[in-house]
Write a protein that holds these residues in place. Sequence first.
Motif, mmCIF file in Angstrom:
data_model
loop_
_atom_site.group_PDB
_atom_site.id
_atom_site.type_symbol
_atom_site.label_atom_id
_atom_site.label_comp_id
_atom_site.label_asym_id
_atom_site.label_seq_id
_atom_site.Cartn_x
_atom_site.Cartn_y
_atom_site.Cartn_z
ATOM 1 N N ALA A 107 58.202 -46.528 30.491
ATOM 2 C CA ALA A 107 57.485 -45.880 29.389
ATOM 3 C C ALA A 107 57.933 -46.466 28.059
ATOM 4 C CB ALA A 107 57.721 -44.374 29.411
ATOM 5 N N PHE A 108 57.044 -46.347 27.072
ATOM 6 C CA PHE A 108 57.316 -46.898 25.738
ATOM 7 C C PHE A 108 56.525 -46.116 24.709
ATOM 8 C CE2 PHE A 108 56.008 -49.687 22.236
ATOM 9 C CZ PHE A 108 57.237 -50.161 21.789
ATOM 10 N N THR A 109 57.149 -45.838 23.576
ATOM 11 C CA THR A 109 56.420 -45.257 22.450
ATOM 12 C C THR A 109 56.486 -46.204 21.258
ATOM 13 O OG1 THR A 109 56.314 -43.452 20.830
ATOM 14 C CG2 THR A 109 58.467 -43.905 21.811
ATOM 15 N N PRO A 110 55.339 -46.514 20.644
ATOM 16 C CA PRO A 110 55.341 -47.409 19.481
ATOM 17 C C PRO A 110 55.829 -46.742 18.201
ATOM 18 C CG PRO A 110 53.110 -46.684 19.991
ATOM 19 C CD PRO A 110 53.984 -46.142 21.077
ATOM 20 N N ARG A 111 56.032 -45.437 18.241
ATOM 21 C CA ARG A 111 56.499 -44.716 17.054
ATOM 22 C C ARG A 111 58.004 -44.885 16.865
ATOM 23 N NH1 ARG A 111 53.083 -40.293 15.718
ATOM 24 N NH2 ARG A 111 50.939 -41.072 15.751
ATOM 25 N N ASP A 112 58.483 -44.627 15.660
ATOM 26 C CA ASP A 112 59.918 -44.645 15.383
ATOM 27 C C ASP A 112 60.603 -43.429 15.992
ATOM 28 O OD1 ASP A 112 59.710 -47.000 13.970
ATOM 29 O OD2 ASP A 112 59.393 -45.994 12.048
ATOM 30 N N ALA A 113 59.846 -42.344 16.174
ATOM 31 C CA ALA A 113 60.410 -41.104 16.715
ATOM 32 C C ALA A 113 60.576 -41.207 18.234
ATOM 33 C CB ALA A 113 59.506 -39.930 16.365
ATOM 34 N N ASP A 114 61.602 -40.506 18.756
ATOM 35 C CA ASP A 114 61.819 -40.452 20.203
ATOM 36 C C ASP A 114 60.833 -39.467 20.841
ATOM 37 O OD1 ASP A 114 63.883 -42.070 19.506
ATOM 38 O OD2 ASP A 114 65.485 -40.750 20.213
ATOM 39 N N ALA A 115 60.651 -39.625 22.148
ATOM 40 C CA ALA A 115 59.791 -38.717 22.908
ATOM 41 C C ALA A 115 60.555 -38.201 24.119
ATOM 42 C CB ALA A 115 58.519 -39.429 23.361
ATOM 43 N N ASP A 116 60.522 -36.905 24.338
ATOM 44 C CA ASP A 116 61.089 -36.295 25.534
ATOM 45 C C ASP A 116 59.925 -35.871 26.422
ATOM 46 O OD1 ASP A 116 64.039 -36.250 25.255
ATOM 47 O OD2 ASP A 116 63.546 -35.178 23.397
ATOM 48 N N LEU A 117 59.669 -36.664 27.447
ATOM 49 C CA LEU A 117 58.521 -36.436 28.313
ATOM 50 C C LEU A 117 58.865 -35.479 29.444
ATOM 51 C CD1 LEU A 117 57.187 -40.099 28.723
ATOM 52 C CD2 LEU A 117 56.427 -38.369 27.088
ATOM 53 N N THR A 118 57.991 -34.526 29.681
ATOM 54 C CA THR A 118 58.079 -33.703 30.876
ATOM 55 C C THR A 118 57.439 -34.474 32.021
ATOM 56 O OG1 THR A 118 57.975 -31.646 29.613
ATOM 57 C CG2 THR A 118 57.390 -31.529 31.942
ATOM 58 N N VAL A 119 58.163 -34.627 33.127
ATOM 59 C CA VAL A 119 57.683 -35.403 34.266
ATOM 60 C C VAL A 119 57.328 -34.442 35.395
ATOM 61 C CG1 VAL A 119 58.240 -37.207 35.942
ATOM 62 C CG2 VAL A 119 59.167 -37.331 33.610
ATOM 63 N N ARG A 120 56.077 -34.510 35.847
ATOM 64 C CA ARG A 120 55.656 -33.694 36.984
ATOM 65 C C ARG A 120 54.854 -34.554 37.959
ATOM 66 N NH1 ARG A 120 52.658 -28.665 34.396
ATOM 67 N NH2 ARG A 120 51.862 -30.346 33.086
ATOM 68 N N LEU A 121 54.885 -34.140 39.208
ATOM 69 C CA LEU A 121 54.136 -34.830 40.253
ATOM 70 C C LEU A 121 53.014 -33.922 40.729
ATOM 71 C CD1 LEU A 121 54.057 -37.358 42.208
ATOM 72 C CD2 LEU A 121 55.237 -35.879 43.852
ATOM 73 N N ALA A 122 51.775 -34.410 40.606
ATOM 74 C CA ALA A 122 50.626 -33.684 41.154
ATOM 75 C C ALA A 122 50.532 -34.045 42.634
ATOM 76 C CB ALA A 122 49.351 -34.053 40.416
ATOM 77 N N SER A 123 51.000 -33.150 43.487
ATOM 78 C CA SER A 123 51.028 -33.366 44.927
ATOM 79 C C SER A 123 49.793 -32.727 45.566
ATOM 80 C CB SER A 123 52.299 -32.743 45.509
ATOM 81 O OG SER A 123 52.210 -31.323 45.474
ATOM 82 N N PRO A 124 49.593 -32.867 46.870
ATOM 83 C CA PRO A 124 48.450 -32.199 47.515
ATOM 84 C C PRO A 124 48.490 -30.679 47.411
ATOM 85 C CG PRO A 124 49.247 -33.978 48.896
ATOM 86 C CD PRO A 124 50.246 -33.819 47.790
ATOM 87 N N SER A 125 49.691 -30.105 47.170
ATOM 88 C CA SER A 125 49.798 -28.651 47.093
ATOM 89 C C SER A 125 49.902 -28.123 45.672
ATOM 90 C CB SER A 125 51.022 -28.182 47.898
ATOM 91 O OG SER A 125 52.198 -28.817 47.423
ATOM 92 N N GLY A 126 50.038 -29.005 44.677
ATOM 93 C CA GLY A 126 50.107 -28.564 43.294
ATOM 94 C C GLY A 126 51.134 -29.339 42.491
ATOM 95 N N LEU A 127 51.307 -28.964 41.227
ATOM 96 C CA LEU A 127 52.252 -29.635 40.342
ATOM 97 C C LEU A 127 53.679 -29.230 40.676
ATOM 98 C CD1 LEU A 127 50.383 -29.278 36.922
ATOM 99 C CD2 LEU A 127 50.907 -31.436 38.080
ATOM 100 N N ILE A 128 54.558 -30.218 40.865
ATOM 101 C CA ILE A 128 55.964 -29.945 41.118
ATOM 102 C C ILE A 128 56.805 -30.782 40.163
ATOM 103 C CG2 ILE A 128 55.576 -29.391 43.548
ATOM 104 C CD1 ILE A 128 56.608 -32.158 44.272
ATOM 105 N N THR A 129 58.028 -30.336 39.928
ATOM 106 C CA THR A 129 58.961 -31.065 39.069
ATOM 107 C C THR A 129 59.964 -31.795 39.953
ATOM 108 O OG1 THR A 129 58.747 -29.409 37.322
ATOM 109 C CG2 THR A 129 60.654 -30.870 37.236
ATOM 110 N N PRO A 130 60.024 -33.126 39.885
ATOM 111 C CA PRO A 130 60.944 -33.875 40.735
ATOM 112 C C PRO A 130 62.393 -33.530 40.417
ATOM 113 C CG PRO A 130 59.332 -35.328 39.692
ATOM 114 C CD PRO A 130 59.232 -34.007 39.014
#
Length: 525
Positions: A317-340
Motif C-alpha cells: 500500500a502507498f499514500t501520496p499524501r504527506d499524512a500517514d494512514a491507518d488502514l482497517t484491514v478486513r477480509l470479505a469471506s463467503p460467510s461475511g467480513l472478518i478481521t484477520p
Amino acid sequence: MNRTTLSLIAGASALAAVTGFAALSSPDAGAANEPARAAARLPVERTGLLCPRPSTSDLAETTYTSFTPVTEGAKKEGGAELQPATGAGADDDPQADGKSKDEESKDEGSEADEESQTDGEADEKPKAGAKPVLKPGKPGEPATGSVSGGEAPALVGTAEGRFAPGWTVQQTTEVAAGTGRGLQGVTCTPADTEFWFPGASTDEDRTDYVHLTNPDDSAAVVDIELYGKDGALKTTVGEGITVKPHSAEPVLLSTLTEDKQTDVTVHVVVRSGRVGAAVQALDDKLGGDWLPASADPSGSLVLPGIPEDATAVRLIAFTPRDADADLTVRLASPSGLITPAGHETLHVKGGMTTAVDLGDITRGEAGSLVLTAPDGSVPVVAAVRVLRGKGDQQESAFIPAARPVGTRATAVDNTAKGATLSVTAPRGTAEVKVTASAGTGGGTPASKTYTIKSGTTQRIEAPAPAGAKGTYALTLEPESDTPVYASRTLVSAESGAFFTVQPLPDDRGTVAVPEAGEDLSVLQR
C-alpha cells in the motif's frame, strides 16, 4: 448564444472525444424550474484499447481474445482492428529526437556492451500492411488469434459503431520456463494520463518493466516516479521519457534507480499526450504476471478475488499524501467480513511504500480484501501479490485495488474448467446476472442470476454455453444499486500451477448523456 447552450456544446465536445458524436439537445424555454431529469445511458460509438508487448521469451505462446457484448441501441455498422504498435511517420527519422545518424550508430554499438533501458521496440519501423493478430467477431461472438515467441509487438486497437460498446480484449501468455515462467494475463486498456502501480520491485530476483504504449499521431512525454519503503527513490532517467507516435516503450525499472527494494510503488504521469501503461513483473523463482494499475487513490479500497488455494498473500500500500494512514484491514469471506488475526490494521507512512505478509489468509475459501482509512481522509492505492503452489511449482499473480463493476463488466478467454469468477459486495446484498456467450467455435449463450450477500465474496460457478467449443466470454450485470467488485482467475490447462487474475471493472459500453429538448447535433458538425 446563452450560457446554457455553451455548456451543452462543451459537454458534447468532451463526450464526442470518447464516444463519437451523440446528439444532445437544450432544455425547453420553460424548463428551467423543472426537476433535473436522470441522464440516459447511450452506447459508445468509438473505443480504443492498448495491449502491451507480451514477452521477449522464445518460449512464449500468446493468445488474444476479442469480444463485444450485444448492446441495445448500438449502431448496426462498424468495425474493429488490432494493429502492431511499431511506429509511424516522421518520428522514425533518427534525427527527429535530436540525434544524428552517427550518434545513432554509436548508441547502437554501446548497447551491445551494457543493458539498455528499453527493448528498443519504439525504434522499429512501421510494417506496411502489417497483418492483424486477429479479426474481431461481430457482437456476441468471441474471436481469437495467437502468436509464438518473443517477437510479438504491442498492439493498438480501435473499434467503432456496433463493435465499440464494451469491446474487451484479453492477452494471455504462457511461458514454459525461465524468468517469469507461468501464465501472464492482462486485459488491454484504454489510454490515460496517470497510473499507480503498488507491488512493483527493483530487487535482484525481479525483472520489472513499465510498458508504455502511445496510440496517437503525436509523441507522448512521460515521467516515472518510484517510491520505496523510505520515500521517493532517486532516479536517473525517469523524467521526460518520449514515447513515439503509434509506438511502445518497455522501460526496465532497475535502469531508473540503483536502489534494490523488494516493494516499490510506480507512479506514471503523462506530461503531454496519453498512453496505455502496465507493469510486467518477472521473478526468477516465483514466476511472473502483469500488474494492472490500481484504482485511483481513495480512502476505501476493495481488492477482489484472492483464490481459495493461495499459499501466500503480500499486501502493498502507498499514500501520496504527506499524512500517514491507518488502514482497517478486513477480509470479505463467503460467510461475511472478518478481521484477520494479527493484521487488524496497517500503518502506511505518507509518501512511503508499506508491505505486509498476510500468509494463507483465505484458508481454503475465496476472499477479497477491504481496506478503509478512518473517515476516508487519506487516499491510498494498494495491490496484493498472490502465490499458489509449493516449492519449484510456485507461481505468482497480482490483484490491484479495483473499480466497481458498474453497469456491466466483461471477461474473455474463459473455459468451463479453467476460469473462476469471484464477486464481492462489501456494503450490501446485491443481485448479479452472469451471461456466457457462444464459444469461439459455436454454442448457445446461457445466463444465470446470483445473490451476493452483504460483506461476502462468492466464488461463482459461472454458466457455460450449451455445446460450446473453444473459449467464451462472461458478462456481469448488477441488477441492484449496491456496488459490486469482481475478478476472474484463469488456470493453465497444461500446468495447474500456472494462473493469472484480472479485476473486472465497468467495460465502458455506455455513457451517461443528459436529456434535453432542442436538438443541437448540428452544432457539432
